[in-house]
Write a protein that holds these residues in place. Structure first.
Motif, mmCIF file in Angstrom:
data_model
loop_
_atom_site.group_PDB
_atom_site.id
_atom_site.type_symbol
_atom_site.label_atom_id
_atom_site.label_comp_id
_atom_site.label_asym_id
_atom_site.label_seq_id
_atom_site.Cartn_x
_atom_site.Cartn_y
_atom_site.Cartn_z
ATOM 1 N N UNK A 75 27.420 71.290 -7.472
ATOM 2 C CA UNK A 75 28.278 70.335 -6.745
ATOM 3 C C UNK A 75 28.250 70.624 -5.245
ATOM 4 N N UNK A 76 28.388 71.899 -4.872
ATOM 5 C CA UNK A 76 28.460 72.253 -3.447
ATOM 6 C C UNK A 76 27.108 72.075 -2.754
ATOM 7 N N UNK A 77 26.027 72.399 -3.457
ATOM 8 C CA UNK A 77 24.700 72.252 -2.834
ATOM 9 C C UNK A 77 24.410 70.778 -2.554
ATOM 10 N N UNK A 78 24.782 69.929 -3.509
ATOM 11 C CA UNK A 78 24.556 68.491 -3.313
ATOM 12 C C UNK A 78 25.348 67.995 -2.096
ATOM 13 N N UNK A 83 25.426 66.447 3.795
ATOM 14 C CA UNK A 83 25.984 66.608 5.148
ATOM 15 C C UNK A 83 24.904 67.035 6.146
ATOM 16 N N UNK A 84 24.019 67.938 5.683
ATOM 17 C CA UNK A 84 23.011 68.493 6.597
ATOM 18 C C UNK A 84 21.718 67.674 6.654
ATOM 19 N N UNK A 85 21.657 66.615 5.857
ATOM 20 C CA UNK A 85 20.440 65.789 5.847
ATOM 21 C C UNK A 85 19.268 66.460 5.149
ATOM 22 N N UNK A 115 24.996 63.480 -8.035
ATOM 23 C CA UNK A 115 24.049 62.366 -7.986
ATOM 24 C C UNK A 115 24.389 61.389 -6.860
ATOM 25 N N UNK A 116 25.682 61.068 -6.715
ATOM 26 C CA UNK A 116 26.040 60.125 -5.642
ATOM 27 C C UNK A 116 25.909 60.770 -4.255
ATOM 28 N N UNK A 117 25.860 62.097 -4.207
ATOM 29 C CA UNK A 117 25.592 62.773 -2.921
ATOM 30 C C UNK A 117 24.100 62.816 -2.628
ATOM 31 N N UNK A 118 23.322 62.254 -3.528
ATOM 32 C CA UNK A 118 21.876 62.148 -3.280
ATOM 33 C C UNK A 118 21.043 63.194 -3.982
ATOM 34 N N UNK A 119 21.668 64.052 -4.798
ATOM 35 C CA UNK A 119 20.873 65.086 -5.474
ATOM 36 C C UNK A 119 20.040 64.449 -6.589
#
Ligand code: PLP
Length: 314
Positions: A75-78, A83-85, A115-119
């Motif tokens: 969760x945190x990595x995603x 945030x960091x692109x 997933x919604x964070x783009x992972x």
């Protein structure tokens, strides 16, 4: 935006008021690492900080890591990647979860938010997952996803330890005992490295198994620490009615949410040890809140199926 580049704003330790502490004449404060950031909090912030800065410095645009379906680290990595692109890839244990991805995502808040964070999520069997550190498997993953900065399961490596060495501040030298929940051993190793000789660290493993002591020794040569292995509640991700009721009561009385996998077990253990008279009079205890609250929603779905009380989230 770089959440890691500026100094973290100072969050004061929170003092706990409880008659048990008065009766046994000890003090307990909580280090609110859970409040560092909404999505990249606790030990995840610390473990990811130098890893993601290194990934950026080396020119990587993709970060790949491993975890279970409810992993705080995933969760945190995603969230941090978004945030960091940085593009993020999550190698998730359990190929059955891929059969109906929409259903999996609708039922699993951790994976949904990742997933919604783009992972990008790649689900693999438990058998293949055991190969997560083998060079053959890593080479295969690099072929599939291209050049990527790889962070191990749980985020523990030497850069993560360096980040965890920043958890304690100079004000924390006043405490006698520092307590911390233990999974892979990385967080506690960083804390041990940063304490003074008059202080001692107590680790509360969230899982069964005697291997953790050796894992921690890989990252620290200091000896003023110990693990207390009596509060894992039957193993990783397991909790019972007593544990849930403790977490809910603590939340009601102290307004501090605890997660059932790590910090809930640690605080339960601390209170139990206090009541057993383990700490001498005037001992000043600091417990590190390592976050993990994102996992409560997933745990509550499991508890509901088992007809156990749910964990209340404020
Ligand atoms: C909320 C929380 N607390 C504590 C831990 C234990 O950390 P470590 O794996 O570094 O022992 C974890 C796992 O990473 C965690 O997610």
């Amino acid at each position: 935006m770089n959440i890691f580049s500026s100094e973290k704003k100072f969050i004061e330790n929170q003092s706990i008021t409880d008659s048990i502490l008065n009766d046994f004449k000890v003090t307990l404060d909580i280090k609110r690492e859970d409040q560092i950031h909404k999505h990249v909090s606790g030990n995840k912030f610390r473990k990811l900080k130098y890893n993601l800065l290194e990934a950026k410095k080396l020119g990587y645009t993709t970060v790949l890591t491993f975890g279970g379906a409810y992993s705080n680290h995933i969760a945190a990595t995603a969230a941090a990647g978004e945030i960091l692109g940085l593009r993020t890839i999550g190698i998730i244990r359990g190929e059955e979860l891929a059969k109906d991805l929409q259903k999996t995502l609708s039922e699993n808040d951790t994976l949904y938010h990742a997933s919604t964070s783009g992972m990008h999520l790649k689900f693999i069997s438990r058998e293949t997952y055991r190969e997560k550190t083998s060079s053959v498997f890593i080479t295969q993953l690099k072929k599939e996803f291209g050049a990527c900065y790889i962070i191990p399961e749980g985020g523990t490596n030497s850069l993560a330890i360096k980040g965890c060495e920043e958890i304690l501040t100079s004000q924390d030298k006043n405490y006698d005992i520092i307590c911390c929940a233990v999974g892979t051993g990385g967080t506690i190793a960083g804390i041990i490295n940063s304490i003074d000789s008059h202080q001692k660290v107590i680790g509360f493993p969230a899982l069964k198994g005697r291997f953790l002591t050796d894992e921690i020794k890989k990252y620290t040569s200091k000896t003023n620490w110990k693990l207390i292995e009596d509060y894992h509640f039957g193993g990783y991700g397991k909790i019972n009615r007593e544990g849930i009721e403790f977490i809910n009561k603590f939340n009601d009385q102290q307004h501090i949410g605890l997660d059932p996998v790590y910090t809930g077990k640690m605080i339960f253990g601390i209170f139990d040890l206090i009541q057993k008279g383990v700490f001498k009079k005037n001992t000043r205890i600091l417990a590190v809140h390592t976050g993990g609250l994102q996992g409560i929603a997933g745990m509550n779905k499991k508890l509901k199926k088992k007809k156990l009380p749910l964990i209340t989230i404020r």
